[in-house]
Scaffold this motif. Structure first.
Motif, PDB file in Angstrom:
ATOM      1  N   THR A   4       0.832  -1.098  -0.031  1.00  0.00           N
ATOM      2  CA  THR A   4       0.015  -0.044  -0.120  1.00  0.00           C
ATOM      3  C   THR A   4       0.781   1.427  -0.151  1.00  0.00           C
ATOM      4  O   THR A   4       2.047   1.129   0.129  1.00  0.00           O
ATOM      5  N   ALA A  30       0.966   6.105   3.674  1.00  0.00           N
ATOM      6  CA  ALA A  30       0.021   6.770   4.494  1.00  0.00           C
ATOM      7  C   ALA A  30      -0.874   6.007   5.336  1.00  0.00           C
ATOM      8  O   ALA A  30      -1.293   6.296   6.253  1.00  0.00           O
ATOM      9  N   SER A  61      -9.590   9.059  -1.368  1.00  0.00           N
ATOM     10  CA  SER A  61      -8.564  10.287  -1.773  1.00  0.00           C
ATOM     11  C   SER A  61      -9.104  10.641  -3.269  1.00  0.00           C
ATOM     12  O   SER A  61      -9.399  10.173  -3.993  1.00  0.00           O
ATOM     13  N   HIS A 112      -6.997  12.673  -5.228  1.00  0.00           N
ATOM     14  CA  HIS A 112      -5.511  13.227  -5.773  1.00  0.00           C
ATOM     15  C   HIS A 112      -5.868  12.772  -7.417  1.00  0.00           C
ATOM     16  O   HIS A 112      -6.751  11.871  -7.507  1.00  0.00           O
ATOM     17  N   LYS A 157      -6.453   9.561  -8.682  1.00  0.00           N
ATOM     18  CA  LYS A 157      -7.366   8.676  -8.314  1.00  0.00           C
ATOM     19  C   LYS A 157      -8.723   8.593  -9.190  1.00  0.00           C
ATOM     20  O   LYS A 157      -8.803   9.487 -10.094  1.00  0.00           O
ATOM     21  N   TYR A 203       3.390  -1.473  -4.935  1.00  0.00           N
ATOM     22  CA  TYR A 203       4.217  -0.384  -4.199  1.00  0.00           C
ATOM     23  C   TYR A 203       5.441  -1.068  -3.694  1.00  0.00           C
ATOM     24  O   TYR A 203       5.556  -2.228  -3.604  1.00  0.00           O
TER      25      TYR A 203
HETATM   26  C1  LIG Z   1      -3.407   8.079  -2.698  1.00  0.00           C
HETATM   27  C2  LIG Z   1      -3.436   7.240  -1.402  1.00  0.00           C
HETATM   28  C3  LIG Z   1      -3.690   7.602  -0.067  1.00  0.00           C
HETATM   29  C4  LIG Z   1      -3.458   8.984   0.177  1.00  0.00           C
HETATM   30  O1  LIG Z   1      -4.154   9.994  -0.295  1.00  0.00           O
HETATM   31  P1  LIG Z   1      -3.646  11.477  -0.786  1.00  0.00           P
HETATM   32  O2  LIG Z   1      -4.859  12.225  -1.113  1.00  0.00           O
HETATM   33  O3  LIG Z   1      -2.651  11.522  -1.432  1.00  0.00           O
HETATM   34  O4  LIG Z   1      -3.228  11.887   0.876  1.00  0.00           O
HETATM   35  C5  LIG Z   1      -3.739   6.738   1.021  1.00  0.00           C
HETATM   36  N1  LIG Z   1      -3.879   5.412   0.741  1.00  0.00           N
HETATM   37  C6  LIG Z   1      -3.897   4.795  -0.633  1.00  0.00           C
HETATM   38  C7  LIG Z   1      -4.021   3.330  -0.742  1.00  0.00           C
HETATM   39  C8  LIG Z   1      -3.801   5.849  -1.583  1.00  0.00           C
HETATM   40  O5  LIG Z   1      -3.593   5.315  -2.683  1.00  0.00           O
END
Ligand SMILES: *Cc1c(COP(=O)(O)O)cnc(C)c1O
Length: 381
Positions: free
Chosen positions: A81, A84, A188, A190, A193, A326
């Motif tokens: 993963t 975070a 998320s 981002h 995503k 990852y």
């Molecule tokens: C992208 C992601 C996060 C973190 O999200 P952010 O918005 O970038 O802080 C956490 N866990 C996984 C599995 C992710 O792919």
């Protein structure tokens, strides 16, 4: 040379119009677009409550806080993963342990988790963080049974899986993050995503107690309800009863998220169609697609490849920016050097040695996809 990335947002005229409208509205933050986005997202996922936050990492941090993680707590997650998923426990002073994956799916292996939980005295672990890796929906039902038996909480990292679903033991379709089994789930926004806000995140839950706690923690911990303020002194009064953060989303971002959400199902169908084309192309080799399921959301399309590093370099020379998801979290220096544990997760390490995420996003054209497939064939021939 044209670059084909592994993931990419798509912004439409409707998205731009929604953001422009938000910029011209009275509230740039703390306005009505936040609640509208939360309500629409909760509806899409099938959860009772949704709390919009600044990003997925903030969603994880607030979730760990709301679940009461603190010093002396131990939590299990997967090494396969983004870091975070583990960091959120460390932010709160808790310890992280890693259980191994199921090599067929790349997901946290339920049996490995159960064996670990049962090999320690009651109360050794406080929670589990399963991750819907690549968009493969974790079957949360057995995790719930284990959690109930051992008094654990469940936090689902569903960043890869908005719209994903699986069928439970009663034949009911469950959407990832819908709160049927997990206490909390996080997403998320981002740009790589499914839904892009620039930065953004969401926490979903069916638990009112956690929902109310999250609303407080997202906004410093500020209590504004007169009934809950001990020294209420007038309309301006507020109290601070818990130490929270400013993890709010802006209305500008919420407007973009809300607009993007309208296309979520359409984009999901497109991702699945791209996956089906890759599956067909590689059915007889030369690379092996990671196992998938009918309700898979395909944030990533992961293959297992011989000579992965050379393939990665070859694809880059052709403008194809595949990526590795990852590097196992337990091998990163912070976890490897600063924590005394030795984790026994050989299947995660074997997966890492071969995995590669191919270009996967709704606007990837069939011509671009064929170019990727041909490049992979050419590399092995
Ligand atoms: C992208 C992601 C996060 C973190 O999200 P952010 O918005 O970038 O802080 C956490 N866990 C996984 C599995 C992710 O792919």
């Amino acid at each position: 040379m044209k670059i084909i990335p592994y993931g990419k947002q798509s912004i439409t005229e409707a998205d731009i119009a929604a953001v422009t409208e938000a910029l011209q509205a009275d509230f740039l933050t703390g306005g009505p677009r936040i609640a509208a986005f939360e309500e629409a997202f909760a509806g899409y996922i099938g959860a009772r409550y949704a709390v919009a936050v600044a990003n997925g990492t903030a969603a994880l941090h607030l979730s760990a806080m709301a679940l009461g993680v603190g010093p002396g707590h131990r939590v299990l997650t997967t090494p396969m993963t983004f870091s975070a998923s583990a960091n959120c426990v460390r932010y709160c002073g808790g310890e992280i342990d890693f259980a191994d994956i199921d090599p067929a799916t790349g997901l946290l292996d339920f049996t490995a988790v159960r064996n670990l939980v049962e090999s320690f005295p009651p109360g050794y672990y406080q929670g589990i963080i399963p991750v819907d890796y690549a968009g493969y929906p974790v079957d949360m039902e057995p995790f719930r049974a284990l959690a109930d038996e051992h008094d654990l909480w469940l936090l689902e990292d569903a960043c890869h899986a908005p719209g994903a679903s699986y069928v439970d033991s009663k034949g009911q379709k469950q959407r990832s993050g819908n709160g049927a089994f997990a206490d909390l789930a996080i997403f998320s926004f981002h740009p790589v995503k499914h839904i892009a806000c620039g930065e953004g995140g969401m926490i979903t839950t069916n638990r009112k107690d956690l929902y109310e706690k999250l609303l407080l923690l997202r906004n410093h911990g500020l209590e504004r309800d007169p009934a809950k303020i001990p020294n209420y002194d007038g309309g301006w009064s507020y109290d601070l009863q818990e130490l929270g953060y400013n993890y709010r989303l802006t209305d500008i971002q919420a407007a973009l998220g809300l607009s993007q959400l309208q296309r979520a199902e359409e984009n999901l169908a497109r991702r699945r169609a791209i996956a089906a084309r890759y599956d067909a192309a590689f059915a007889a080799g030369p690379v092996r697609p990671l196992g998938s399921s009918e309700g898979h959301a395909f944030h990533l399309y992961v293959i297992l490849a011989e000579a992965r590093k050379a393939l990665y370099e070859y694809l880059r020379s052709k403008g194809i920016f595949a990526q590795v998801h990852y590097i196992p979290v337990h091998t990163l220096s912070y976890y490897h050097l600063s924590l005394p544990e030795v984790w026994n997760v050989p299947l995660s390490e074997a997966h890492y040695a071969q995995c590669l995420s191919l270009p996967m996003y709704p606007t990837l054209t069939e011509e671009e996809q064929d170019y990727v497939i041909e490049a992979i064939r050419a590399f092995y021939s």
